[in-house]
Design a protein around this motif. Structure first.
Motif, PDB file in Angstrom:
ATOM      1  N   UNK A   1       0.856  -1.184   0.000  1.00  0.00           N
ATOM      2  CA  UNK A   1       0.000   0.000   0.000  1.00  0.00           C
ATOM      3  C   UNK A   1       0.891   1.232   0.000  1.00  0.00           C
ATOM      4  N   UNK A   2       0.688   2.117  -0.947  1.00  0.00           N
ATOM      5  CA  UNK A   2       1.522   3.303  -1.083  1.00  0.00           C
ATOM      6  C   UNK A   2       0.847   4.500  -0.416  1.00  0.00           C
ATOM      7  N   UNK A   3       1.633   5.201   0.402  1.00  0.00           N
ATOM      8  CA  UNK A   3       1.134   6.403   1.078  1.00  0.00           C
ATOM      9  C   UNK A   3       1.863   7.614   0.524  1.00  0.00           C
ATOM     10  N   UNK A   4       1.098   8.541  -0.006  1.00  0.00           N
ATOM     11  CA  UNK A   4       1.663   9.782  -0.529  1.00  0.00           C
ATOM     12  C   UNK A   4       1.582  10.842   0.552  1.00  0.00           C
ATOM     13  N   UNK A   5       2.719  11.456   0.910  1.00  0.00           N
ATOM     14  CA  UNK A   5       2.717  12.445   1.990  1.00  0.00           C
ATOM     15  C   UNK A   5       1.733  13.573   1.722  1.00  0.00           C
TER      16      UNK A   5
ATOM     17  N   UNK B   1       2.988  14.249   9.631  1.00  0.00           N
ATOM     18  CA  UNK B   1       4.149  15.075   9.350  1.00  0.00           C
ATOM     19  C   UNK B   1       4.040  15.687   7.960  1.00  0.00           C
ATOM     20  N   UNK B   2       4.502  16.921   7.834  1.00  0.00           N
ATOM     21  CA  UNK B   2       4.509  17.560   6.524  1.00  0.00           C
ATOM     22  C   UNK B   2       5.536  16.909   5.615  1.00  0.00           C
ATOM     23  N   UNK B   3       6.658  16.481   6.199  1.00  0.00           N
ATOM     24  CA  UNK B   3       7.692  15.795   5.434  1.00  0.00           C
ATOM     25  C   UNK B   3       8.025  14.485   6.154  1.00  0.00           C
ATOM     26  N   UNK B   4       7.203  13.451   5.975  1.00  0.00           N
ATOM     27  CA  UNK B   4       7.437  12.191   6.692  1.00  0.00           C
ATOM     28  C   UNK B   4       8.694  11.481   6.198  1.00  0.00           C
ATOM     29  N   UNK B   5       9.167  10.593   7.046  1.00  0.00           N
ATOM     30  CA  UNK B   5      10.328   9.796   6.685  1.00  0.00           C
ATOM     31  C   UNK B   5       9.910   8.731   5.679  1.00  0.00           C
TER      32      UNK B   5
END
Length: 961
Positions: free
Chosen positions: A259-263, A591-595
């Motif tokens: 499953x792909x998560x887009x920030x 987070x705005x810029x997740x790891x």
């Protein structure tokens, strides 16, 4: 002898007839006709003759008398009776029953009515007619096989599991509209499709004749027909589809392993179509644990990677917190050289392998902590040896080696030691607090907070409180003037036989009880305890599992999370409701810029059945969430990068503002797919657009380029009140200034606009250069290096000049644009040309005036001899080179051009020597004189203009016209 007969009279005849008639009248039509009391008949749908049992015959005892003994007809009584009775023979009374219209067995299978016979009466007119009694007639309508069988369904479908032989897979059923048992019953079914492993019986049940194999055939399509007992076939056959399923395996079905998560897209549904296959096993309860594995991300999960001090401030902690393991910088250099873990997205993690330790400078933490106080740290530690491993230790620097306070690990136990102040009463008091915790040795990250308020010490691990299982007491320390040393990762020891000597940045260190593991965010706050809200905030992850139960599920599902929301437990007893709840589980990263990277998912399920012996075992379901790389922001610093100010401004109390028009902008680059007709065209390339975004900054550093700051004569200053109001902190050194704290780019702009440079001894200062760099998320995103050069304008005393060309400006105008690159030009630096002491200026003016007079004489003689060679080029040059030359003196020598073009002509040696000796100083007067004579010159030749232009050519690509 003749005998004579006499004829009787006529009345005699009538009399005889009358007598005879009288006798017969008494005997005529004395009896009623007679028929049977009940009749049963059969008639066929397509026939009009009814077969009666017994036959329809009426008898009359008056027979054989005419009329009276004859049967004239039958009369039927009933409503809408579709039959009629006809007399076949009046004498015998025989009759027949027939239909008046075509009968339909499907509408009415039986008819019942009454029938009555009547005779002919006493004469032809039917006078004195007599009727028989009424007889009951029952007629059964015999069916004709006129209808074909019809199936109840248009098609049939069934699913079977491979490898099994079924006695009954499904049943097909047909009906017949005929009314009779014979023709309305289905006597036979038949599979028309040849060569299929199925058979059907007379009742319509289909079964397989052999074991089915899913890999060989996934489904079968059969054509089935039906016959009634009259052997009439169905008009339309029916289609039967049988699907073959693989052998039933209980478990979770219909979900994706990746499953792909887009920030920046909010929550991601993990199992939108998931359902539990129980293989028809009756289930009484279900329990599922959904685990999100994030241990490899940062300190156990995705959190903001700001400095620990910034995170404390964001969580609402009050000021006064001291960070013992900060990121290495010019103002915090004691962690330089300590191994760090650089693989966790700028999350500052320090590694201790049993040989490293750092000394904390004395000015960072006072030797005696003000009670109460708090110690917090992130720690990852595995099963260690039996000896002590010190996290933090404050001990005597020399002689006695007493430990004043320390936090250490010993055999999977966390121990805090605190010896009381020697000024207090010398009684036994709590000194060591022991906690036995599995978290200490599980090789995972955990957050530890110690709130020390003697005589009690509260420990929080990952937000949960733990009581010590052992507390030992000791005497307070004896008074001593020995200084203490605070060390992280070991304990300072003076005794040689118990120490390990290592060379560090601070010199030769004597340490013992080295720590083996990872530490981060080690903080001490003196004078105040940390509240539970701040502790929970520091530990809370920015990513985790979430669930929004639908209304139809209600209270049938119980849900429970762990503190980090990485483990979700659900319990229920209804499979359908449980499936719906699972379909509403989602992953969320705020987070705005997740790891970026993989987060593994694991679903562990336990079920209970009515029959425990045959209860199914559900295997674990494993997958992962791929957090895509966020679009990295580009932080750009721009503004005035080169300007000059008067020396008096540098020496004033306000100083010179370094970044008056600084602008901080952050942009991201996106690829936009083409729309419309070009969307599917492979030759059309994606366009790239840049968007401005807003986010926080956590550090801005102003560094001095060149010589370090001399504290005795110069400094960098900023409004400390504004810094405190915005929750930032400032630290400075001879290398520059660092502003820290998580805040918006606008607030950082406001603070940076107020940074001033002061220098109260500017006599020997010509320029100063500075560099500004800002960053976000502890250095994860770094801006460009914005360099600023500031020139010092020294003002000369006012002096009368013989020529306005020689007059120098009192100061150089400040530059409001980017610096102009004048490399490649034979020009004098603006600030250098203006830096002239007053006495030297007078001498130079006198010398130059004398030389100018001599040059003017030579110029007039040359121009008189060669008037054709003089051209009007300066006016054209003025138009082409219109730029701000208020701070520059451009010198040119037209005599050189003249000599190059007319080297063959004779000139006086004395004039040539004067020209060569004058050098650059005479250029000012020569240029000015040449300009004064331009009005006397005529039109010049084009070629001479080109030559002159080439002589004065320079790179003017960066000049402002």
């Amino acid at each position: 002898m003749n005998v004579r007969r006499c004829k009787p009279p006529a009345y005699v005849a009538w009399l005889v007839l009358g007598l005879l008639y009288g006798v017969d009248a008494d005997k005529v039509n004395k009896h009623k006709p007679w028929i049977e009391t009940t009749y049963h008949g059969i008639v066929t749908e397509n026939d009009d003759k009814v077969l009666l049992d017994p036959p329809l015959i009426a008898l009359d005892k008056d027979a054989p008398l005419r009329y009276a003994g004859e049967i004239c007809g039958f009369r039927i009584h009933g409503q809408n009776v579709p039959f009629e009775a006809v007399v076949l023979d009046k004498t015998t009374g025989e009759g027949v029953l027939r239909t008046k219209e075509k009968l339909d067995c499907e509408l009415q299978k039986e008819h019942t009515f009454t029938i009555q016979a009547y005779d002919c009466g006493e004469g032809p007119d039917g006078a004195n007619m007599k009727k028989s009694h009424k007889a009951n007639v029952h007629i059964q309508v015999n069916d004709v096989n006129e209808y074909s069988p019809v199936f109840k369904e248009k098609s049939y479908k069934a699913t079977v599991i491979e490898g099994k032989k079924y006695d009954n897979i499904l049943k097909v059923e047909a009906v017949d509209a005929d009314c009779s048992f014979q023709f309305s019953q289905i006597c036979n079914y038949e599979i028309v499709t040849p060569d299929v492993p199925f058979t059907i019986d007379k009742d319509g049940y289909i079964r397989n004749t052999e074991k089915l194999n899913h890999s060989k055939e996934r489904s079968y399509k059969l054509t089935v027909t039906a016959y009634d007992c009259g052997k009439k076939r169905a008009t339309d056959d029916v289609l039967v589809k049988i699907n073959i399923k693989p052998t039933c395996k209980p478990g979770w079905q219909d979900w994706s392993k990746r499953m792909e998560y887009e920030p920046g897209t909010g929550s991601l549904s993990l199992f939108p179509s998931m359902h539990l296959e129980t293989c028809e096993e009756p289930i009484t309860s279900i329990q599922a644990n959904i685990e999100l594995e994030t241990n490899h991300i940062g300190k156990g999960c995705d959190r903001d990677t700001y400095s620990e001090k910034s995170l404390h401030r964001l969580c609402g902690a009050s000021s006064g917190t001291v960070e013992l393991l900060p990121a290495p910088s010019s103002t915090a250099n004691w962690t330089v050289g300590l191994p760090t873990d650089n693989g966790h997205d700028s999350d500052q993690v320090f590694e201790f392998n049993g040989t490293q330790a750092i000394r904390i400078p004395e000015e960072i933490v006072t030797s005696s902590l003000k009670k109460p106080f708090t110690i917090s740290v992130w720690m990852r530690h595995g099963p260690g040896a039996r000896e002590k491993e010190t996290i933090l230790c404050s001990s005597d620097m020399t002689d006695m080696n007493r430990h004043h306070y320390s936090l250490y690990v010993h055999s999977c136990r966390l121990v805090f030691l605190f010896r009381q102040d020697p000024a207090e009463n010398e009684n036994y008091k709590p000194a060591e607090f022991h906690w036995k915790l599995d978290q200490v040795c599980d090789k995972e990250w955990h957050h530890y907070v110690l709130n020390i308020e003697f005589p009690s010490v509260a420990l929080y691990v990952d937000g949960n409180s733990y009581d010590p299982f052992l507390v030992t007491e000791d005497y307070p320390l004896h008074p001593s003037k020995i200084e203490t040393q605070l060390v992280v990762g070991a304990c300072w020891q003076e005794q040689e036989n118990e120490t390990v000597t290592e060379t560090f940045a601070g010199g030769i260190l004597r340490m013992s009880q080295f720590f083996r593991g990872n530490l981060a965010g080690l903080m001490i706050r003196s004078g105040k305890l940390e509240n539970k809200k701040v502790i929970d905030c520091l530990y809370t992850c920015k990513e985790g599992l979430d669930i929004q139960l639908p209304e139809e599920v209600g209270t049938g599902i119980k849900v429970q999370f762990n503190p980090s929301q990485s483990l979700l437990t659900m319990e229920g007893d209804d499979v359908e409701s449980f499936d719906k709840a699972m379909q509403h589980i989602s992953y969320l990263n705020s987070r705005q810029f997740p790891t970026p990277g993989i987060r593994r998912l694991k679903v562990t399920t336990t079920v209970k059945c009515f029959n425990e012996e045959t209860c199914i075992a559900v295997p674990d379901a494993e997958g992962y969430v791929m957090v895509l790389q966020p679009e990295e922001p580009k932080i750009s610093l721009s503004g005035i990068d080169h300007f000059a100010r008067a020396a008096s401004e540098f020496e004033s109390n306000e100083g010179v503002i370094l970044f008056p028009e600084l602008r901080i902008v952050s942009t991201i680059t996106r690829e936009v797919e083409p729309e419309g007709e070009g969307e599917d065209d492979p030759t059309v390339q994606e366009s790239v657009v840049s968007e401005e975004i807003m986010h926080n900054l956590d550090t801005c550093e102003v560094a001095v380029l060149g010589d370090e700051l001399n504290a005795e004569q110069e400094s960098l200053e900023v409004d400390l009140v504004l810094i405190q109001q915005k929750g930032m902190e400032m630290s400075s050194s001879n290398l520059g200034m660092i502003i820290t704290g998580v805040d918006t780019m606008d607030n950082y702009e406001q603070v940076l606009h107020l940074i001033r440079y002061r220098n109260w001894h500017t006599q020997s200062l010509f320029d100063r250069k500075f560099k500004l760099v800002c960053s976000e998320l502890n250095g994860r995103y770094i801006s460009n290096e914005f360099k600023v050069e500031v020139n010092v304008i020294h003002t000369a005393n006012p002096v009368d000049h013989p020529n306005n060309v020689m007059a120098q400006p009192e100061f150089v105008n400040p530059m409001h644009h980017g610096s102009v690159d004048l490399s490649g030009h034979n020009l004098v630096n603006a600030h250098q040309s203006s830096v002239v002491p007053s006495a030297a200026t007078i001498v130079i003016v006198v010398c130059v005036s004398f030389l100018a007079f001599m040059i003017i004489l030579g110029v007039f003689r040359i121009r008189a001899a060669h008037q054709k060679t003089v051209r009007d080029h300066e006016s054209g040059k003025e138009n082409e080179m219109d730029w701000d030359d208020s701070a520059l003196t451009i010198t040119v020598n037209p005599m050189e051009t003249y000599e190059d073009q007319h080297s063959s002509e004779e000139e006086e040696e004395e004039e040539e020597e004067e020209e060569s000796e004058d050098g650059e100083e005479e250029d000012d007067i020569t240029s000015a004189e040449s300009e004064s004579s331009e009005e006397e010159e005529g039109e010049q030749e084009d070629q001479q203009n080109v030559n002159r232009q080439q002589q004065l050519e320079w790179d003017d690509s960066t000049l402002t016209y």
